[in-house]
Scaffold this active site. Structure first.
Site, PDB file in Angstrom:
ATOM      1  N   ASP A   6       0.871  -1.174   0.000  1.00  0.00           N
ATOM      2  CA  ASP A   6       0.000   0.000   0.000  1.00  0.00           C
ATOM      3  C   ASP A   6       0.909   1.225   0.000  1.00  0.00           C
ATOM      4  O   ASP A   6       2.123   1.116   0.232  1.00  0.00           O
ATOM      5  CB  ASP A   6      -0.887  -0.014   1.259  1.00  0.00           C
ATOM      6  N   SER A   7       0.323   2.390  -0.228  1.00  0.00           N
ATOM      7  CA  SER A   7       1.091   3.627  -0.134  1.00  0.00           C
ATOM      8  C   SER A   7       1.603   3.832   1.288  1.00  0.00           C
ATOM      9  O   SER A   7       2.496   4.644   1.501  1.00  0.00           O
ATOM     10  CB  SER A   7       0.210   4.815  -0.517  1.00  0.00           C
ATOM     11  N   TYR A  38      -0.467   8.423  -2.238  1.00  0.00           N
ATOM     12  CA  TYR A  38      -0.559   8.210  -3.685  1.00  0.00           C
ATOM     13  C   TYR A  38      -1.678   9.076  -4.284  1.00  0.00           C
ATOM     14  O   TYR A  38      -1.700   9.321  -5.485  1.00  0.00           O
ATOM     15  CB  TYR A  38      -0.897   6.743  -3.984  1.00  0.00           C
ATOM     16  N   GLY A  39      -2.607   9.468  -3.417  1.00  0.00           N
ATOM     17  CA  GLY A  39      -3.821  10.150  -3.899  1.00  0.00           C
ATOM     18  C   GLY A  39      -3.566  11.449  -4.644  1.00  0.00           C
ATOM     19  O   GLY A  39      -4.450  11.941  -5.348  1.00  0.00           O
ATOM     20  N   CYS A  69      -4.438  -1.272  -2.005  1.00  0.00           N
ATOM     21  CA  CYS A  69      -4.592   0.176  -2.134  1.00  0.00           C
ATOM     22  C   CYS A  69      -5.510   0.421  -3.316  1.00  0.00           C
ATOM     23  O   CYS A  69      -5.221  -0.024  -4.435  1.00  0.00           O
ATOM     24  CB  CYS A  69      -3.216   0.793  -2.387  1.00  0.00           C
ATOM     25  N   ASN A  70      -6.618   1.090  -3.069  1.00  0.00           N
ATOM     26  CA  ASN A  70      -7.562   1.354  -4.170  1.00  0.00           C
ATOM     27  C   ASN A  70      -6.937   2.239  -5.233  1.00  0.00           C
ATOM     28  O   ASN A  70      -7.120   2.023  -6.433  1.00  0.00           O
ATOM     29  CB  ASN A  70      -8.820   2.040  -3.626  1.00  0.00           C
ATOM     30  N   THR A  71      -6.187   3.233  -4.782  1.00  0.00           N
ATOM     31  CA  THR A  71      -5.599   4.195  -5.707  1.00  0.00           C
ATOM     32  C   THR A  71      -4.582   3.510  -6.618  1.00  0.00           C
ATOM     33  O   THR A  71      -4.561   3.731  -7.833  1.00  0.00           O
ATOM     34  CB  THR A  71      -4.942   5.338  -4.908  1.00  0.00           C
ATOM     35  N   GLU A 147      -1.903   7.787   8.756  1.00  0.00           N
ATOM     36  CA  GLU A 147      -0.444   7.565   8.782  1.00  0.00           C
ATOM     37  C   GLU A 147       0.170   8.129  10.068  1.00  0.00           C
ATOM     38  O   GLU A 147       1.144   7.593  10.576  1.00  0.00           O
ATOM     39  CB  GLU A 147       0.225   8.228   7.576  1.00  0.00           C
ATOM     40  N   CYS A 179     -10.981   3.439   0.231  1.00  0.00           N
ATOM     41  CA  CYS A 179      -9.534   3.594   0.442  1.00  0.00           C
ATOM     42  C   CYS A 179      -9.199   2.701   1.622  1.00  0.00           C
ATOM     43  O   CYS A 179      -9.936   2.686   2.619  1.00  0.00           O
ATOM     44  CB  CYS A 179      -9.214   5.059   0.757  1.00  0.00           C
ATOM     45  N   THR A 180      -8.113   1.974   1.521  1.00  0.00           N
ATOM     46  CA  THR A 180      -7.823   0.983   2.563  1.00  0.00           C
ATOM     47  C   THR A 180      -7.392   1.608   3.887  1.00  0.00           C
ATOM     48  O   THR A 180      -7.335   0.924   4.903  1.00  0.00           O
ATOM     49  CB  THR A 180      -6.760  -0.020   2.076  1.00  0.00           C
ATOM     50  N   HIS A 181      -7.097   2.898   3.887  1.00  0.00           N
ATOM     51  CA  HIS A 181      -6.832   3.563   5.165  1.00  0.00           C
ATOM     52  C   HIS A 181      -8.131   3.780   5.954  1.00  0.00           C
ATOM     53  O   HIS A 181      -8.105   3.876   7.180  1.00  0.00           O
ATOM     54  CB  HIS A 181      -6.178   4.929   4.947  1.00  0.00           C
TER      55      HIS A 181
HETATM   56  N1  DGL Z   1      -4.721   3.208   0.983  1.00  0.00           N
HETATM   57  C1  DGL Z   1      -4.709   3.927  -0.271  1.00  0.00           C
HETATM   58  C2  DGL Z   1      -5.987   3.646  -1.036  1.00  0.00           C
HETATM   59  O1  DGL Z   1      -6.614   2.633  -0.778  1.00  0.00           O
HETATM   60  C3  DGL Z   1      -4.407   5.363  -0.015  1.00  0.00           C
HETATM   61  C4  DGL Z   1      -3.881   6.073  -1.210  1.00  0.00           C
HETATM   62  C5  DGL Z   1      -3.073   7.297  -0.897  1.00  0.00           C
HETATM   63  O2  DGL Z   1      -1.955   7.147  -0.433  1.00  0.00           O
HETATM   64  O3  DGL Z   1      -3.556   8.411  -1.141  1.00  0.00           O
HETATM   65  O4  DGL Z   1      -6.388   4.359  -1.912  1.00  0.00           O
END
Ligand code: DGL
Length: 261
Positions: A6-7, A38-39, A69-71, A147, A179-181
């Site tokens: 993930d990011s 990553y967003g 990570c969805n992004t 984070e 988003c996985t966060h």
């Molecule tokens: N956990 C990432 C997701 O699912 C976050 C992306 C990011 O870092 O902006 O999209």
């Protein structure tokens, strides 16, 4: 052994579902916290990061890679599948179950700016929406709050209110955590939206998919072993990651050389 990345720390919400379903599975988790979020990145930048991390995970012996990570899934999973032979499991925001579940006929999709910028998520929504009204909501700042380990402080709560309350005002009774966060903010969000609003994420569905693709683990000796890497500050990974994970994390540094082919 599987690789999960993930990011940053958000993918831990996916790994915990995988481990709950398959405690015998050994895994390497890579938090790309040195390049988070990553967003706000372009698709090309995200593909570059996904390639470095994939090369690293394959060098460690990963048989399957979860893009937790969805992004990154939206930006890079097609590229990864086209360029590597190992199977990739990506994230798909829970739009379809949300459409099936809503009673009010309105759902909200919370995601990062980059996830909402491309066509992929909009195509997914168009495919499943039927007569349901789907409202998308970019949520800048939430990834950074997770984070930092701030799951329910005043800034986090203010951001959640800013993003969720207009969706409720528009009649949404189901919110997709795209988003996985965001599953780590579930409790704070539930306090704001109340018990009648359903919050959906995709971690469990991904765990089922991983289970179906990797029915047997490679080596009984390594069963259940978890290893952690971060491209960011190891202290942050160990401190915040351990809180989110609910157990000690001792991460090693992911250096760019580790990912060289
Ligand atoms: N956990 C990432 C997701 O699912 C976050 C992306 C990011 O870092 O902006 O999209």
């Amino acid at each position: 052994m599987i690789g999960v990345f993930d990011s940053g720390l958000g993918g831990l919400s996916v790994l915990r579902e995988i481990v709950a379903r398959r405690p015998d599975m050994s895994a390497i988790y890579v938090a790309d916290s040195g390049h988070c979020p990553y967003g706000v990145k372009s698709a090309d930048q995200i593909i570059e990061r996904a390639t470095v991390i994939t090369d690293f995970l394959l060098a460690q012996g990963a048989q399957l890679i979860v893009v937790a990570c969805n992004t990154a899934t939206i930006a890079a999973v097609e590229y990864l599948r086209a360029n590597y032979s190992v199977p990739f499991v990506g994230m798909e925001p829970a739009v379809k179950p949300a459409v099936a579940r809503t009673r009010s006929g309105v759902i909200g999709v919370l995601a990062t700016g980059a996830a909402l910028a491309g066509n992929k998520l909009l195509t997914l929504i168009d495919r499943h929406r039927g007569s349901v009204r789907v409202i998308t909501q970019p949520c800048p700042g939430l990834v950074e709050q997770v984070e930092a380990g701030d799951l329910d402080g005043p800034i986090t709560v203010a951001l959640l209110r800013e993003y969720a309350l207009p969706l409720l005002a528009a009649g949404a009774d189901t919110l997709v955590l795209g988003c996985t966060h965001y599953p780590f903010l579930r409790e704070a969000l539930a306090q704001i939206v109340g018990p009648d609003v359903v919050l959906l994420d995709t971690g469990e569905a991904v765990a089922r998919r991983v289970d179906s693709l990797l029915p047997a683990v490679d080596s009984a000796a390594a069963a259940g072993a978890l290893r952690w890497y971060s491209s960011g500050e190891l202290q942050q990974m160990n401190r915040v990651g351990s809180c989110l994970w609910g157990g000690a994390i001792n991460a090693d540094a992911l250096t760019e050389d580790d990912g060289a082919r």
